[in-house]
Design an enzyme around this catalytic site. Sequence first.
Site, PDB file in Angstrom:
ATOM      1  N   CYS A  61       0.936  -1.706  -0.352  1.00 40.36           N
ATOM      2  CA  CYS A  61       0.447   0.091  -0.124  1.00 40.36           C
ATOM      3  C   CYS A  61       0.649   1.160   0.058  1.00 40.36           C
ATOM      4  O   CYS A  61       0.380   2.667   0.569  1.00 40.36           O
ATOM      5  CB  CYS A  61      -0.851  -0.057   1.289  1.00 40.36           C
ATOM      6  N   HIS A  71      -3.024   7.961   6.305  1.00 41.01           N
ATOM      7  CA  HIS A  71      -3.137   6.841   6.243  1.00 41.01           C
ATOM      8  C   HIS A  71      -3.871   6.278   6.190  1.00 41.01           C
ATOM      9  O   HIS A  71      -5.502   5.723   4.998  1.00 41.01           O
ATOM     10  CB  HIS A  71      -2.242   5.844   5.796  1.00 41.01           C
ATOM     11  N   HIS A  97      -9.814   1.788   0.183  1.00 44.42           N
ATOM     12  CA  HIS A  97      -8.244   1.564   0.278  1.00 44.42           C
ATOM     13  C   HIS A  97      -8.325   1.354  -0.943  1.00 44.42           C
ATOM     14  O   HIS A  97      -8.411   0.201  -1.686  1.00 44.42           O
ATOM     15  CB  HIS A  97      -7.865   1.042   1.576  1.00 44.42           C
TER      16      HIS A  97
END
Lengths: 401, 266
Positions: A165, A293, A327
């Site tokens: 990620c 995040h 996400h």
Amino acid sequence: MPNPIPSLAVTAFTVTSALGQGLEAHRVALGAGRSGLKPNDFSSEPLACWIGRVEGIEATALPEPLAAWDCRNNRLAWLGLNQDDFTGAVHAARERYGSDRIALILGTSTASIGATEEAYRRLDAQGRIPADLRRREIHVPHSLTGFVAAVLELNGPTLTVSTACSSSAKAFAHAERMIRLGLVDAAVVGGVDTLCDSTLFGFNALELISPEPCKPFDRARRGISIGEAAGFALLERSEAASDAPRLLGYGESSDAHHMSSPHPQGLGAELAMRDALARAGLEPTQVDYINLHGTASMKNDEVEAQLVTRSFPSTTRASSTKALTGHTLGAAGIVEAAIALLAMADGAVPGNAGCDEPDVHCGPQWALRNERQRIDVALSNSFGFGGNNICLAFARAERAP
Amino acid sequence: MSALRVHVDGVGLWAAHWPHFHALREQLAGQTVSPAERTRPPAERLPANERRRAPESVLLAIEVAGQAIDMSGADQTQLACVFASAHGDHVITDYMCSTLARAPTELSPTRFHNSVHNAPVGYWTIAIGCHAPSTAICAGHTSFGAALLEAATQVQADQRPALLVCSDIAGSGALNELTGCRQSFGCALVLSPEKGNRSVASLQLRVTAGETPVTTSPSATLPEWYTDNASARALPLLTLLARDGGRAALALAPAMHLDVHTEIIQ
């Protein structure tokens, strides 16, 4: 601590996600706090969860000369490249510098694995990949970057970053080093990740997927919602465009703790943020906005909340925008960099959607709803599996050193 | 542009017949090298319980990283890490795609978390306690050249040593018809900005437009499978490091290569 580096101009950027295609669609959705998450209708056996799906991928067709690259991920890359005249900006840069003086560095976590999954669902009688999918270029992790190099007709150094990620945020750091050393004059960075069974069922197996739309930093958060997205940026030396927003710095680190959960004290994340500030020549008091995040997983949000609360003044505004886009994994870094750049351009702090009652560790920095404020300096955090962290630092042109 | 100059302080290697860089040196010096026993790479830096469970992709990368560190004497906790692999873990990809086609909800959580491209570098940084920047990259069949350029770029840009690991395991299943990777191969280099007392060679790297010219002299000694494994395309450079130095051309992108000039430090 690293030394400050010369800043780079972000001369073009674009993003396509569940919020829509291109910057204007994102500006509108962020302004209205409208989420792109919908009940999961992806795959032959949809899990009961919410996803951030990009409309129109199925109806997108690649031009005939690029047909060998056809797959969901490259279609999304194509959709994304064709927004905000991004290809026009790259074409102009190619004219200025030459096609071998522009690096192409893209992040992705799954590349076109969706095509390999489909191939395995349809193996022929001999157990071979079916003829229509027997195309070598779409079954490798470098597929995305190979495709985009072909679309943009770039002949410089090309690299795929695949650090889960943090992938597409790290592309900025790779590009900055190459430009600083004079290996190239400009770089196209960004990333693409699409919905696929590997990530939906994989994160489900890890029990990290929320059954409801994700709620970053909310006390009652129950995990992540997966999305898909494409985003790109063009980086050049700051002399190339004195009025363009700047990449001031970045910081990278490793947690050295655990493959799938963050360091409990946020050690790696803190190192990354400190290094980004050092490279950018900034103090925490100078940071106006942080795009976090903020995945809505229990541990990530707790650790990141503690870190921001203890490290920044109350004037710094902070939020996660993953309840809007989902996400987007390897594309999360470029999506959130684009959102941070939009926030600076518009003086608009995006609210922390999905959060009604903030985690006890959230401090006065949290912007729960949209705010209007001049933003000169913005950070964007991205943390990946394997404890791989990066923080990017951006500034408005007039604020840059 | 001017050349990037870096020093090689350590080399690691694991492949059929070459369980160590010295084995390649011995073979090139004309000695008979006995075939390696086909055991798993020992990967001694992993804790014993991790070593038992780790997939071959992780063991291979950690084995060659450990060898290069041992040869260099570098402080492994301080090195930036650049780990490259053209295919990542082929075997896990085959498992995942097979399972997803048959019974998706039965996917193993451990196999999934080992499937990420940065699993080997993640295990490495965790095993040795390294908080330095780490990355995981690929560039198809040009992965080794691209990774060498990236590692040298990090060394020069930040004036700090870096660990480069490039490894690919043999593939399996239906996918392997397309990838064609039949032999596992891993190598590692410890690169530093300054010449140190353990430096074995210096490298001058020049990014050069145009397709990669064929490197003739070293390739005569290379096994016929070496172009099937993207990581094994490091062999022309490794043979120069094992012998007397010289020039090699490494593919960097379809229309670009890296011209490498290697000088051995006695």
